[in-house]
Design a protein around this motif. Structure first.
Motif, PDB file in Angstrom:
ATOM      1  N   ASP A 115     -11.878 -13.920  -4.784  1.00  0.00           N
ATOM      2  CA  ASP A 115     -12.748 -12.768  -5.017  1.00  0.00           C
ATOM      3  C   ASP A 115     -11.891 -11.515  -4.838  1.00  0.00           C
ATOM      4  O   ASP A 115     -11.696 -11.039  -3.717  1.00  0.00           O
ATOM      5  N   ILE A 116     -11.366 -10.994  -5.938  1.00  0.00           N
ATOM      6  CA  ILE A 116     -10.431  -9.874  -5.850  1.00  0.00           C
ATOM      7  C   ILE A 116     -11.085  -8.620  -5.266  1.00  0.00           C
ATOM      8  O   ILE A 116     -10.499  -7.968  -4.385  1.00  0.00           O
ATOM      9  N   PRO A 117     -12.302  -8.224  -5.694  1.00  0.00           N
ATOM     10  CA  PRO A 117     -12.920  -7.047  -5.066  1.00  0.00           C
ATOM     11  C   PRO A 117     -13.064  -7.199  -3.552  1.00  0.00           C
ATOM     12  O   PRO A 117     -12.867  -6.228  -2.805  1.00  0.00           O
ATOM     13  N   GLN A 118     -13.379  -8.389  -3.087  1.00  0.00           N
ATOM     14  CA  GLN A 118     -13.508  -8.601  -1.648  1.00  0.00           C
ATOM     15  C   GLN A 118     -12.154  -8.438  -0.956  1.00  0.00           C
ATOM     16  O   GLN A 118     -12.070  -7.866   0.140  1.00  0.00           O
ATOM     17  N   ILE A 119     -11.111  -8.919  -1.593  1.00  0.00           N
ATOM     18  CA  ILE A 119      -9.775  -8.759  -1.023  1.00  0.00           C
ATOM     19  C   ILE A 119      -9.383  -7.295  -0.971  1.00  0.00           C
ATOM     20  O   ILE A 119      -8.848  -6.809   0.037  1.00  0.00           O
ATOM     21  N   VAL A 120      -9.662  -6.554  -2.040  1.00  0.00           N
ATOM     22  CA  VAL A 120      -9.336  -5.129  -2.060  1.00  0.00           C
ATOM     23  C   VAL A 120     -10.045  -4.406  -0.924  1.00  0.00           C
ATOM     24  O   VAL A 120      -9.441  -3.609  -0.187  1.00  0.00           O
ATOM     25  N   LYS A 121     -11.334  -4.690  -0.737  1.00  0.00           N
ATOM     26  CA  LYS A 121     -12.098  -4.024   0.318  1.00  0.00           C
ATOM     27  C   LYS A 121     -11.568  -4.349   1.709  1.00  0.00           C
ATOM     28  O   LYS A 121     -11.670  -3.546   2.632  1.00  0.00           O
ATOM     29  N   THR A 132       0.848  -1.190   0.000  1.00  0.00           N
ATOM     30  CA  THR A 132       0.000   0.000   0.000  1.00  0.00           C
ATOM     31  C   THR A 132       0.887   1.245   0.000  1.00  0.00           C
ATOM     32  O   THR A 132       1.972   1.258   0.566  1.00  0.00           O
ATOM     33  N   ASP A 133       0.386   2.275  -0.666  1.00  0.00           N
ATOM     34  CA  ASP A 133       1.063   3.565  -0.710  1.00  0.00           C
ATOM     35  C   ASP A 133      -0.011   4.637  -0.644  1.00  0.00           C
ATOM     36  O   ASP A 133      -0.560   5.054  -1.668  1.00  0.00           O
ATOM     37  N   GLY A 134      -0.351   5.032   0.575  1.00  0.00           N
ATOM     38  CA  GLY A 134      -1.454   5.969   0.746  1.00  0.00           C
ATOM     39  C   GLY A 134      -2.743   5.337   0.266  1.00  0.00           C
ATOM     40  O   GLY A 134      -3.106   4.227   0.696  1.00  0.00           O
ATOM     41  N   PRO A 135      -3.436   5.980  -0.686  1.00  0.00           N
ATOM     42  CA  PRO A 135      -4.710   5.426  -1.179  1.00  0.00           C
ATOM     43  C   PRO A 135      -4.548   4.342  -2.243  1.00  0.00           C
ATOM     44  O   PRO A 135      -5.536   3.814  -2.738  1.00  0.00           O
ATOM     45  N   ASP A 136      -3.294   4.017  -2.594  1.00  0.00           N
ATOM     46  CA  ASP A 136      -3.032   3.070  -3.677  1.00  0.00           C
ATOM     47  C   ASP A 136      -2.657   1.695  -3.124  1.00  0.00           C
ATOM     48  O   ASP A 136      -1.861   1.584  -2.188  1.00  0.00           O
ATOM     49  N   LEU A 137      -3.226   0.674  -3.730  1.00  0.00           N
ATOM     50  CA  LEU A 137      -2.940  -0.709  -3.372  1.00  0.00           C
ATOM     51  C   LEU A 137      -2.393  -1.433  -4.594  1.00  0.00           C
ATOM     52  O   LEU A 137      -2.979  -1.360  -5.672  1.00  0.00           O
ATOM     53  N   PRO A 178     -11.130   1.266   4.083  1.00  0.00           N
ATOM     54  CA  PRO A 178     -11.780   2.340   3.309  1.00  0.00           C
ATOM     55  C   PRO A 178     -10.826   3.396   2.776  1.00  0.00           C
ATOM     56  O   PRO A 178     -11.229   4.223   1.950  1.00  0.00           O
ATOM     57  N   ASP A 179      -9.582   3.388   3.215  1.00  0.00           N
ATOM     58  CA  ASP A 179      -8.636   4.403   2.738  1.00  0.00           C
ATOM     59  C   ASP A 179      -8.061   4.069   1.367  1.00  0.00           C
ATOM     60  O   ASP A 179      -7.383   4.899   0.757  1.00  0.00           O
ATOM     61  N   ILE A 180      -8.306   2.848   0.884  1.00  0.00           N
ATOM     62  CA  ILE A 180      -7.810   2.457  -0.434  1.00  0.00           C
ATOM     63  C   ILE A 180      -8.786   2.930  -1.504  1.00  0.00           C
ATOM     64  O   ILE A 180      -9.968   2.574  -1.494  1.00  0.00           O
ATOM     65  N   HIS A 181      -8.291   3.744  -2.432  1.00  0.00           N
ATOM     66  CA  HIS A 181      -9.130   4.304  -3.495  1.00  0.00           C
ATOM     67  C   HIS A 181      -8.785   3.759  -4.880  1.00  0.00           C
ATOM     68  O   HIS A 181      -9.589   3.866  -5.807  1.00  0.00           O
ATOM     69  N   ARG A 182      -7.595   3.213  -5.006  1.00  0.00           N
ATOM     70  CA  ARG A 182      -7.170   2.669  -6.299  1.00  0.00           C
ATOM     71  C   ARG A 182      -6.426   1.352  -6.059  1.00  0.00           C
ATOM     72  O   ARG A 182      -5.680   1.224  -5.086  1.00  0.00           O
ATOM     73  N   ALA A 183      -6.612   0.422  -6.964  1.00  0.00           N
ATOM     74  CA  ALA A 183      -5.925  -0.868  -6.865  1.00  0.00           C
ATOM     75  C   ALA A 183      -5.397  -1.266  -8.233  1.00  0.00           C
ATOM     76  O   ALA A 183      -6.081  -1.096  -9.248  1.00  0.00           O
ATOM     77  N   ALA A 184      -4.187  -1.784  -8.260  1.00  0.00           N
ATOM     78  CA  ALA A 184      -3.584  -2.289  -9.488  1.00  0.00           C
ATOM     79  C   ALA A 184      -3.152  -3.726  -9.238  1.00  0.00           C
ATOM     80  O   ALA A 184      -2.818  -4.112  -8.114  1.00  0.00           O
TER      81      ALA A 184
END
Length: 294
Positions: free
Chosen positions: A232-238, A215-220, A242-248
């Motif tokens: 389930d990638i969306p579930q993992i991202v969540k 993680t780097d601030g809002p980026d994952l 809540p501070d994560i706004h972008r995922a790559a």
């Protein structure tokens, strides 16, 4: 003289490590001592008076591409002692590797820095483009955590053999998480997580999934996921909050819906391919998993 298959030769391994430290600032000795350096990683080295003076390492890579197994050779750790450069030593090694593997592999690939972009086409390699998937995370209210309830995802420090063994077991039992997946190579993954990513391994309890991420601030950045079932990638991202706004993603997902696709641009790094096994690689919009780079 070109020497290979010498990882258990202490003197040559030490010389190889000395040149690797001088050239790249990396050392493979702890990887060897921890038991993760297997015959899948094979330095081809020019040796003079007992010293490694030039090297190209051969990495045996098995991939599953849309259900089909492919065997590739990745070339890496390309280096020459400074006083021996411009003598054609790397060319000699490349020709030796070609003779050894041209009829045994579906293709060769490597990642080159900008200073040698004109070199590899002389051996039949072509530059190629990779594609990365990313997404913006919609802001939704986070579900309140129950007091005393364990977190869905927790960091697992990779500081001891017990943690390494559990992760290695998970890697071996994992199913492909996308259409182009490295398999049968837990040693390479453990090279990363026992050296540079000791604090980047997480475990998702509900999904029984190991996640290697930063993680780097809002980026994952999710480098990879190892799970006995499609994750389930969306579930993992969540689960990262809540501070994560972008995922790559550091791999190509099986389900690309909801992701933004973009050419992968890395500074001073160009992918080169050679062989019929890469037919359709770019039109399929694939990328080599980040943790498959050697």
């Amino acid at each position: 003289m070109i020497v290979k298959n010498y990882r258990n030769n202490g003197e040559l391994r030490q010389s190889f490590n000395e040149l690797a430290r001088k050239t790249f600032g990396i050392d493979f000795e702890d990887w060897y001592q921890n038991g993760f350096w297997s015959d899948r990683y094979n330095p081809y080295s020019v040796v003079e008076n007992g010293r490694v003076i030039a090297n190209v390492s051969v990495n045996h890579m098995n991939f599953i591409r849309r259900g089909e197994r492919q065997f590739f050779i990745q070339l890496g750790t390309v280096m020459t002692e400074e006083s021996y450069r411009n003598r054609g030593l790397i060319r000699q090694i490349m020709e030796e590797i070609e003779r050894d593997y041209e009829k045994k592999t579906d293709g060769f690939f490597l990642f080159a820095n900008d200073s040698v972009l004109d070199f590899y086409p002389k051996f039949g390699f072509r530059p190629a483009e990779e594609y990365q998937y990313s997404c913006e995370i919609s802001e939704t209210p986070a579900a309140p955590e129950r007091s005393g309830a364990p977190k869905l995802i927790e960091q697992i420090p990779m500081n001891d053999k017990t943690a390494w063994s559990l992760l290695a077991n998970a890697i071996q039992k994992s199913v492909p998480q996308g259409p182009f997946e490295l398999v049968d190579n837990s040693g390479l993954i453990l090279f990363y997580v026992t050296k540079y990513m000791r604090e980047n391994v997480y475990y998702h309890r509900e999904l029984d999934a190991y996640v290697i991420a930063e993680t780097d601030g809002p980026d994952l950045m999710i480098h990879h996921i190892f799970s006995p079932r499609p994750a389930d990638i969306p579930q993992i991202v969540k689960s990262f909050g809540p501070d994560i706004h972008r995922a790559a993603l550091g791999f190509t997902p099986e389900n690309c819906n909801g992701y933004t696709l973009s050419p992968l641009k890395e500074e001073d790094c160009t992918l080169f391919l050679k062989g019929s096994g890469f037919h359709g690689f770019e039109t399929d919009r694939l990328m080599f998993p980040v943790l498959s780079h050697a």
